[in-house]
Design a protein around this motif. Structure first.
Motif, PDB file in Angstrom:
ATOM      1  N   ALA A 138      -9.576 110.386  33.588  1.00 15.86           N
ATOM      2  CA  ALA A 138      -8.675 111.126  32.713  1.00 15.86           C
ATOM      3  C   ALA A 138      -9.429 112.126  31.846  1.00 15.86           C
ATOM      4  O   ALA A 138      -8.984 113.267  31.653  1.00 15.86           O
ATOM      5  N   ARG A 139     -10.584 111.723  31.341  1.00 17.97           N
ATOM      6  CA  ARG A 139     -11.350 112.599  30.451  1.00 17.97           C
ATOM      7  C   ARG A 139     -11.940 113.797  31.200  1.00 17.97           C
ATOM      8  O   ARG A 139     -12.308 114.794  30.579  1.00 17.97           O
ATOM      9  N   ALA A 140     -12.015 113.720  32.503  1.00 19.68           N
ATOM     10  CA  ALA A 140     -12.537 114.841  33.292  1.00 19.68           C
ATOM     11  C   ALA A 140     -11.485 115.922  33.506  1.00 19.68           C
ATOM     12  O   ALA A 140     -11.806 117.006  33.999  1.00 19.68           O
ATOM     13  N   MET A 141     -10.238 115.646  33.138  1.00 20.10           N
ATOM     14  CA  MET A 141      -9.173 116.632  33.302  1.00 20.10           C
ATOM     15  C   MET A 141      -9.225 117.667  32.192  1.00 20.10           C
ATOM     16  O   MET A 141      -9.845 117.450  31.151  1.00 20.10           O
ATOM     17  N   LYS A 142      -8.555 118.784  32.396  1.00 17.45           N
ATOM     18  CA  LYS A 142      -8.575 119.872  31.417  1.00 17.45           C
ATOM     19  C   LYS A 142      -7.462 119.750  30.388  1.00 17.45           C
ATOM     20  O   LYS A 142      -7.179 120.693  29.649  1.00 17.45           O
ATOM     21  N   PHE A 143      -6.835 118.608  30.327  1.00 16.18           N
ATOM     22  CA  PHE A 143      -5.786 118.344  29.355  1.00 16.18           C
ATOM     23  C   PHE A 143      -5.849 116.855  29.016  1.00 16.18           C
ATOM     24  O   PHE A 143      -6.454 116.070  29.740  1.00 16.18           O
ATOM     25  N   PRO A 144      -5.237 116.427  27.904  1.00 19.70           N
ATOM     26  CA  PRO A 144      -5.340 115.030  27.480  1.00 19.70           C
ATOM     27  C   PRO A 144      -4.408 114.094  28.262  1.00 19.70           C
ATOM     28  O   PRO A 144      -3.296 113.788  27.824  1.00 19.70           O
ATOM     29  N   PHE A 145      -4.859 113.654  29.417  1.00 25.58           N
ATOM     30  CA  PHE A 145      -4.105 112.691  30.229  1.00 25.58           C
ATOM     31  C   PHE A 145      -4.148 111.342  29.518  1.00 25.58           C
ATOM     32  O   PHE A 145      -5.225 110.801  29.231  1.00 25.58           O
TER      33      PHE A 145
END
Length: 270
Positions: A138-145
């Protein structure tokens, strides 16, 4: 239409601003209805979706591909943030969990859950590794998943509050954004969970789950309330009653009926 990043930011902020209800639609139509009525976010229901396919609820009964296709279509149909019921994330291995979370993000979802049961309640160490893998993805995404970590004891007949709290605390240490122990039925148990962690807590509500109201939950410090398959089951209850009346009594007993014109107007944008 709001972007996925905008929806994700909205979802994150909702967890910081008090108690809110996140109802569980099962298809595009039910999602759009809930949005029109004023809800601020949605969560999918694995059971509701499985039942629409004529299949039982359960890990891997419906494939990951089918699940994410349904949930992605639902998310694309609304401006609201949508969090996914990903059950056991379709595998025991933390790498599979991470892949499922990444795919959920790719499908347009703003959050997703990881359970500590896959066929049975997992060892706490393994369960914590799975949550950590979900958080890393999740932290690797460009938004707060938003990652919701679930302790399933009470749904599996293991009403061990101390172990449930220990699991939620471990998931908190692993970085989960939201903590959830479905099946908590008493005010005392819910209060104990809320006081034992420092992350937003989700509680499942419904007439067969616990008798508490949204106001009660807010007083206890619960941040998020979901209904699981409750709305789908309520709809099917009305369907069953009407169908059986036709078959067994020859009468038309529809009970509460939403006017055709109301739905026609909603879905035609009028």
């Amino acid at each position: 239409m709001a972007s996925q990043a905008e929806k994700a930011e909205t979802f994150h902020k909702l967890h910081q601003s008090g108690t809110f209800v996140i109802p569980n639609p099962w298809d595009i139509g039910s999602a759009r209805m809930l949005e029109a009525w004023g809800f601020k976010a949605l969560a999918t229901t694995s059971a509701g979706f499985a039942f629409t396919l004529g299949k039982p609820d359960g890990d891997n009964v419906v494939s990951r591909e089918q699940t994410l296709a349904n949930f992605g279509a639902l998310a694309a149909a609304t401006d609201l943030p949508v969090s996914a019921d990903l059950q056991g994330c379709f595998g025991r291995d933390p790498k599979v969990v991470a892949e499922t979370i990444r795919l959920a993000g790719d499908a347009g979802l703003c959050g997703g859950s990881v359970e500590d049961a896959v066929g049975d309640i997992l060892d706490l160490g393994v369960a914590k590794e799975r949550v950590a893998a979900a958080v890393e993805a999740a932290r690797a995404m460009k938004f707060p998943f938003t990652v919701t970590a679930r302790a399933e004891n009470f749904l599996w007949g293991r009403k061990d509050l101390a172990d449930t709290i220990a699991r939620l605390q471990a998931f908190q240490e692993a970085g989960a954004d939201v903590l959830f122990a479905p099946g908590l039925a008493s005010e005392a148990d819910i209060a104990s969970v809320v006081k034992s962690v420092d992350r937003p807590v989700n509680v499942l509500i419904g007439p067969s789950t616990n008798p508490l109201t949204v106001a009660d939950m807010a007083r206890l410090g619960v941040r998020r309330l979901s209904v699981g398959s409750g709305l789908y089951l309520a709809a099917m209850g009305g369907f069953q009653h009407a169908a059986k009346a036709l078959l067994e009594k020859g009468t038309v007993e529809y009970g509460a009926v939403m006017p055709y014109a109301q739905l026609q107007g909603l879905f035609s944008g009028k």
